[in-house]
Each structure stands twice: as C-alpha cells, then as structure tokens.
Write an enzyme that holds these catalytic residues in place. Structure first.
Site, PDB file in Angstrom:
ATOM      1  CG  ASP A 177     -10.882  -1.544   4.757  1.00  0.00           C
ATOM      2  OD1 ASP A 177     -11.167  -2.168   5.777  1.00  0.00           O
ATOM      3  OD2 ASP A 177      -9.819  -0.870   4.666  1.00  0.00           O
ATOM      4  CD  GLU A 192      -9.042  -1.149   0.520  1.00  0.00           C
ATOM      5  OE1 GLU A 192      -8.062  -1.241  -0.254  1.00  0.00           O
ATOM      6  OE2 GLU A 192      -8.958  -1.351   1.741  1.00  0.00           O
ATOM      7  CE  LYS A 206      -4.812  -0.132   0.285  1.00  0.00           C
ATOM      8  NZ  LYS A 206      -5.540  -0.979   1.271  1.00  0.00           N
ATOM      9  N   GLY A 258      -4.401  -4.675   5.712  1.00  0.00           N
ATOM     10  CA  GLY A 258      -3.331  -4.456   6.680  1.00  0.00           C
ATOM     11  C   GLY A 258      -3.589  -3.203   7.490  1.00  0.00           C
ATOM     12  CE  LYS A 272      -4.179   3.368   2.368  1.00  0.00           C
ATOM     13  NZ  LYS A 272      -5.441   2.820   2.890  1.00  0.00           N
ATOM     14  CE  LYS A 307      -7.616  -2.897   6.476  1.00  0.00           C
ATOM     15  NZ  LYS A 307      -7.930  -1.462   6.574  1.00  0.00           N
ATOM     16  CB  SER A 346      -0.886  -0.029   1.258  1.00  0.00           C
ATOM     17  OG  SER A 346      -1.703   1.110   1.326  1.00  0.00           O
ATOM     18  CG  ASP A 384      -7.990   2.004   0.666  1.00  0.00           C
ATOM     19  OD1 ASP A 384      -9.150   2.454   0.753  1.00  0.00           O
ATOM     20  OD2 ASP A 384      -7.417   1.415   1.603  1.00  0.00           O
TER      21      ASP A 384
HETATM   22  C1  NPQ Z   1      -6.590   0.399   4.684  1.00  0.00           C
HETATM   23  N1  NPQ Z   1      -4.258   0.086   5.538  1.00  0.00           N
HETATM   24  O1  NPQ Z   1      -6.551  -0.530   3.931  1.00  0.00           O
HETATM   25  C2  NPQ Z   1      -5.575   0.608   5.800  1.00  0.00           C
HETATM   26  C3  NPQ Z   1      -5.666   1.926   6.351  1.00  0.00           C
HETATM   27  C4  NPQ Z   1      -4.865   2.195   7.561  1.00  0.00           C
HETATM   28  C5  NPQ Z   1      -2.153  -0.626   4.656  1.00  0.00           C
HETATM   29  O2  NPQ Z   1      -3.552   0.840   3.557  1.00  0.00           O
HETATM   30  C6  NPQ Z   1      -2.984   2.900  12.141  1.00  0.00           C
HETATM   31  C7  NPQ Z   1      -4.205   2.301  12.325  1.00  0.00           C
HETATM   32  C8  NPQ Z   1      -2.551   3.169  10.895  1.00  0.00           C
HETATM   33  C9  NPQ Z   1      -4.984   1.984  11.230  1.00  0.00           C
HETATM   34  C10 NPQ Z   1      -2.892   3.097   8.491  1.00  0.00           C
HETATM   35  C11 NPQ Z   1      -3.388   0.179   4.527  1.00  0.00           C
HETATM   36  C12 NPQ Z   1      -3.327   2.842   9.789  1.00  0.00           C
HETATM   37  C13 NPQ Z   1      -4.556   2.243   9.958  1.00  0.00           C
HETATM   38  C14 NPQ Z   1      -3.663   2.785   7.403  1.00  0.00           C
HETATM   39  C15 NPQ Z   1      -5.322   1.912   8.837  1.00  0.00           C
HETATM   40  O3  NPQ Z   1      -7.533   1.169   4.593  1.00  0.00           O
HETATM   41 MG    MG Z   2      -8.700   0.203   3.112  1.00  0.00          MG
END
Ligand code: NPQ
Ligand code: MG
Length: 369
Positions: free
Chosen positions: A239, A214, A161, A291, A163, A263, A135, A189
């Site tokens: 998600d 996403e 991925k 993640g 953001k 998740k 990501s 995402d």
């Molecule tokens: C997602 N993760 O898919 C999340 C968002 C995310 C790897 O993109 C602390 C707690 C930090 C929760 C960072 C990825 C975070 C978090 C990103 C969630 O939406």
């Molecule tokens: Mg997400």
C-alpha cells in the site's frame, strides 16, 4: 476547458466510532474538498489524508499550500485544460501525489460532466456493482473485535480486513478464524508496523490462510518486503510503498508484492491508478481498491475504479454508514454485500448543500473567485 475558479472547502465529519490503526486513532474525518469551476462544468474531489502526516508525508494544511502555490498555477495557465494534461503540467513539482490527485480528480469530474460521461465508462469499467470489504480497527479486547466482525458480516460485508500491530496480530486473527471459520475471506494490514526481524513472528500467520498481509514493513522498503515474502507464505500486498506504475512494476518484478492495493490518491489520481491496474493485470497480479475513510465525494470515484476487470479482490470500498452517521453526499448503501457503481456523469455525486454547510469549517479561494 478553461479553469475559472478553484476553492477549498474544509470539512470535519464525526466518525461513528474511533478507528485505530498502528499509526494512530481517528475520531473525525477532517479534510478539504476541492471544488473547481471551468467555463463548461464544475467538479469536486476530496483530499485523502489527515491533518497530521501519519499515514503518509502529506497533510491537510500542507496540501492546501502546495495546491495554491505550485499545482493550481501550473494548471491555470494551460491553454486548454483536460484531466490528462494535469499530470504533465505538475510533474515538475516533486511528490505530493495526494494533492495532485485531488486536483486531477476535480478537473476530471468537470471534464466528464461536460461530456455527459460517467467516470466508470471513461476508465473502462466492466461491472455495475462491486463487492464490499470492510477494514476493522484495532480494539482493546478480542471480544470487542469479534462483536464488530459479527456485525459487519451480518450487514453483508464479503471480506474482513483486520488492522494489526505488534501485540495485536496472531491472537485476534486466530480468534476470528475460530469464530467465523476458514472460509471467511480475511486479510490483515500492518501499516508499516513491523521490521524484517519480525519475519519469523509474521510467519505464524501462515496457518490462517489469509488473503494477504498489507504493508508489514516500512514505506518504500521494496527490498525488505521481497526478503520477507521469501520467508512467509501469506501473499505480501503493498500500500504505502507504491506511488506510481513504475514502483508497482519494480515491486512485482522483485517479488516484493503478490497483491496490489490501489489507492488513487496515493498514486496521483485515477489515470495513474488505471496504469497500475494495467501493469498488475498484465502480470496476473490481483489488485483491490483501498480506502482512506472517504466521504461520498471520495468514495464514488473509487467505486468506478473498482469496477475495472483486474479488481479481482473485494476492496475497502465500504458503505457510507461504516464511517459516517451522515455523509455529505447521498449515502452509499450496501445491497447484498455490494455497492453500486455510479452511472451518472463525472464522479456521479455532489455534496448535499445543506449537509455540506453544516460540516464546513472554512472555505478559501485558491484561484479566481
Ligand atoms: C489503509 N485505510 O489501508 C488505510 C489507512 C488509513 C480503510 O484501512 C485519515 C487519512 C484516516 C488516512 C485511516 C483503511 C485514515 C487514513 C486509515 C488511512 O492503510
Ligand atoms: Mg493499508
């Protein structure tokens, strides 16, 4: 088993670089590990969220209180303790799936260690290694983004991925496609950053052949996501909006999502995560493992889950080095674009005592001790 002790170990671990999403920028992994001691074994888990309720409504300090005052007491009074009994024991407490997941996972780790069984075996894994996606956060400029993507591809990541948020969507996606080609497995995402009024704008992403978009709209807006899906060709993946297997079944039935991000923390733990996998698989809907910037303690069980047969897309299960110069477990290292599924009992990893001590900010007993 019988519960003897529950302890929280608050940790703060610097990230190798700031991670920016539509809801904020993270520079440190700041959370707690949950450590349970039973009469037969010990177990570990990691609380997945942040000190602030930005990704979801849960947050670190709140989760500790919920565990201490409402969840742990209900589990401590069970005459016999297994992970499968944790969900039913805490079902009278509304919400707080991430806190519940932390408790169930630590109990499950202890239970499986007492059997000598790896989590992957317990869940029904069919793979010994899983392909790793990565990501990539929002950057200040497109050249910076392209440098990051190039580096991750050189490291072996098999899926990218990006953001996105309003003002950082079509342009970075186009730039990545132009530079790295149409064959690169690519997805985006939005972390709830758009509204249905953006449907025509999001339709501009259709030409880039993305695997999925996403959570474009707000959390729990299944109807809105179904409306959006009817107007764009890119598969919608949910998600934040999916909290359990029932939500997932409803979302699939109403065409609110054609792909599912699982998740375990968001859905209350690995048992519900497996049920979601089963529901999606029965509908032919692909799933992948999300993640939360986990340390090795959270990453290890995600790899076991991602080895189930329905996980047909690469997940955000990246190597430790994606986030941390130093992990609190033995680091997970990318080999040929894959990570190994732990094969020793329980979650298969534990904190390295010296490293844990250095990153520890506070320890408190929630029960016993
Ligand atoms: C997602 N993760 O898919 C999340 C968002 C995310 C790897 O993109 C602390 C707690 C930090 C929760 C960072 C990825 C975070 C978090 C990103 C969630 O939406
Ligand atoms: Mg997400």
């Amino acid at each position: 088993m019988k519960l003897e002790r529950v302890e929280v170990v608050h940790v703060a671990i610097p990230l190798v670089s700031p991670f920016r999403t539509s809801f904020g920028t993270m520079t440190t992994k700041d959370t707690f590990l949950l450590h349970v001691v039973t009469d037969t074994a010990e177990g570990w888990s990691e609380f997945a969220a942040d000190p602030q309720p930005r990704y979801c409504s849960e947050f670190v300090a709140g989760a500790e209180l919920v565990l201490r005052d409402f969840l742990v007491p209900r589990v401590a009074t069970l005459p016999t303790l297994t992970a499968a009994l944790v969900g039913p024991a805490v079902s009278g407490i509304k919400g707080h799936e991430l806190a519940k997941a932390a408790l169930e996972t630590a109990v499950l780790d202890a239970e499986l260690r007492s059997y000598g069984m790896p989590l992957a075996v317990y869940l029904g894994a069919v793979r010994e290694r899983v392909p790793a996606g990565v990501s990539v956060g929002i950057k200040d400029s497109v050249p910076e983004l392209l440098d990051d993507v190039e580096r991750y591809l050189a490291e072996g990541y098999v899926r990218i991925k990006l953001k996105i948020e309003p003002g950082w969507d079509v342009e970075p996606v186009r730039a990545v496609r132009e530079r790295f080609g149409a064959a690169l497995p690519l997805q985006v995402d939005a972390n709830t950053a758009y509204t249905l009024a953006d449907a025509e704008h999001l339709r501009r992403l259709d030409e880039f052949g993305l695997l999925l978009i996403e959570e474009p709209l707000d959390e729990n807006n299944l109807y809105g996501h179904a409306r959006l899906q009817s107007r764009i060709a890119t598969p919608v993946c949910l998600d934040e909006s999916l909290h359990n297997a029932r939500d997932t079944a409803a979302a699939i039935a109403m065409d609110a999502c054609r792909v599912v991000n699982i998740k375990p923390a968001r859905v209350g733990g690995y048992l519900e995560a497996r049920r979601i996998h089963d529901v999606a698989r029965a509908h032919g809907v692909p799933v992948w493992c999300g993640g939360m910037l986990e340390t090795g303690i959270g990453r290890a069980p995600n790899l076991a889950l991602a080895a189930l047969p329905g996980f047909t897309l690469p997940g955000d299960t990246s190597a430790s080095a994606r986030y941390f110069a130093e992990d609190i477990t033995e680091p997970f290292v990318l080999v040929d674009g894959h990570l190994p599924v732990p094969r020793t009992p329980g979650i298969g990893v534990e904190p390295l005592p010296d490293v844990l001590r250095r990153f520890t900010r506070a320890r408190r007993d929630l029960y016993g001790g």
